[in-house]
Design a protein around this motif. Sequence first.
Motif, mmCIF file in Angstrom:
data_model
loop_
_atom_site.group_PDB
_atom_site.id
_atom_site.type_symbol
_atom_site.label_atom_id
_atom_site.label_comp_id
_atom_site.label_asym_id
_atom_site.label_seq_id
_atom_site.Cartn_x
_atom_site.Cartn_y
_atom_site.Cartn_z
ATOM 1 N N HIS A 287 6.606 -2.254 7.759
ATOM 2 C CA HIS A 287 6.514 -2.932 9.061
ATOM 3 C C HIS A 287 7.059 -4.357 8.966
ATOM 4 O O HIS A 287 7.724 -4.837 9.881
ATOM 5 C CB HIS A 287 5.064 -2.967 9.547
ATOM 6 C CG HIS A 287 4.514 -1.637 9.954
ATOM 7 N ND1 HIS A 287 5.083 -0.862 10.938
ATOM 8 C CD2 HIS A 287 3.427 -0.956 9.507
ATOM 9 C CE1 HIS A 287 4.362 0.251 11.089
ATOM 10 N NE2 HIS A 287 3.353 0.219 10.231
ATOM 11 N N THR B 148 7.725 1.336 15.716
ATOM 12 C CA THR B 148 6.623 2.125 16.269
ATOM 13 C C THR B 148 6.705 2.122 17.789
ATOM 14 O O THR B 148 7.387 1.296 18.398
ATOM 15 C CB THR B 148 5.238 1.557 15.865
ATOM 16 O OG1 THR B 148 5.103 0.250 16.400
ATOM 17 C CG2 THR B 148 5.051 1.556 14.359
ATOM 18 N N GLY C 148 1.877 1.058 18.894
ATOM 19 C CA GLY C 148 1.887 0.946 17.441
ATOM 20 C C GLY C 148 1.364 2.157 16.703
ATOM 21 O O GLY C 148 1.324 2.170 15.477
ATOM 22 N N HIS D 246 4.853 6.203 14.504
ATOM 23 C CA HIS D 246 5.838 5.643 13.568
ATOM 24 C C HIS D 246 7.114 6.479 13.664
ATOM 25 O O HIS D 246 7.114 7.665 13.328
ATOM 26 C CB HIS D 246 5.270 5.655 12.158
ATOM 27 C CG HIS D 246 4.115 4.733 11.983
ATOM 28 N ND1 HIS D 246 2.939 4.852 12.695
ATOM 29 C CD2 HIS D 246 3.950 3.662 11.169
ATOM 30 C CE1 HIS D 246 2.103 3.901 12.338
ATOM 31 N NE2 HIS D 246 2.691 3.162 11.407
ATOM 32 N N ARG E 136 -2.859 -4.723 14.225
ATOM 33 C CA ARG E 136 -1.597 -4.651 14.933
ATOM 34 C C ARG E 136 -1.490 -3.380 15.766
ATOM 35 O O ARG E 136 -0.733 -3.297 16.713
ATOM 36 C CB ARG E 136 -0.470 -4.695 13.896
ATOM 37 C CG ARG E 136 0.905 -4.611 14.452
ATOM 38 C CD ARG E 136 1.965 -4.768 13.378
ATOM 39 N NE ARG E 136 1.907 -3.720 12.386
ATOM 40 C CZ ARG E 136 1.343 -3.853 11.174
ATOM 41 N NH1 ARG E 136 0.799 -4.966 10.812
ATOM 42 N NH2 ARG E 136 1.318 -2.858 10.326
ATOM 43 N N HIS E 137 -2.275 -2.369 15.439
ATOM 44 C CA HIS E 137 -2.093 -1.070 16.066
ATOM 45 C C HIS E 137 -3.048 -0.801 17.212
ATOM 46 O O HIS E 137 -2.988 0.251 17.807
ATOM 47 C CB HIS E 137 -2.213 0.025 15.015
ATOM 48 C CG HIS E 137 -1.223 -0.166 13.920
ATOM 49 N ND1 HIS E 137 0.127 -0.089 14.123
ATOM 50 C CD2 HIS E 137 -1.382 -0.482 12.619
ATOM 51 C CE1 HIS E 137 0.764 -0.322 12.994
ATOM 52 N NE2 HIS E 137 -0.134 -0.571 12.072
#
Length: 196
Positions: A58, A69, A73, A76, A146-147
């Motif tokens: 990433h 992504t 997120g 992938h 982050r996701h």
Amino acid sequence: MSTTPPVLAAELAVAWADIQRHHPELPDLAAPESLIGESSSACGTELSFERLLHEAVHGIAAARGIRDTSRAGRYHNRRFLAIADEMGLDHAEDPHPSSGFSLVVMRPDTRKRYRPTIERLQRALKAHSAATTSDTGRSFRGPAARHGSSGGGVRVKAVCDCGRNVRVVPSVLAQAPIMCGACGQPFRIPEVVGVG
């Protein structure tokens, strides 16, 4: 309070630096502590060296300006997959319906290249896990801030003196300071002044 989290953060930084030796375009890891103590449903399982390589994919994608992504997120894509391959990670032939190519594993030659670093990090992770389990009874899982996955705690804005900010779970920030890579000062959660 246990001294394990700062030791683990230091080992994460050392491991990240080793990855950078082989992949110089990988940006610095600004806050190793942010990888500690959050749950992850989007990118996989426990924090490990393999997990760091996943995060490094990433990082390289971000450095190259590549969107790796989608779906907040969680998914992938093949651009993530191409960089993962460059970094010595293998993947399933077909993408997972909801997470795409997120489940990557180290190839044997990659494991051999990083063996001493992997062993050091595993010792630190084991010590951290033992301290966390005996101190709080909670399990240690990988990063997900982050996701946007749930279960990692409520993230709040922490700021530093130069005006940069990060989103962090307060308990993670309480474990050890997160230092700003730009000004060298710790991030802190601003005090909220009540109205009354």
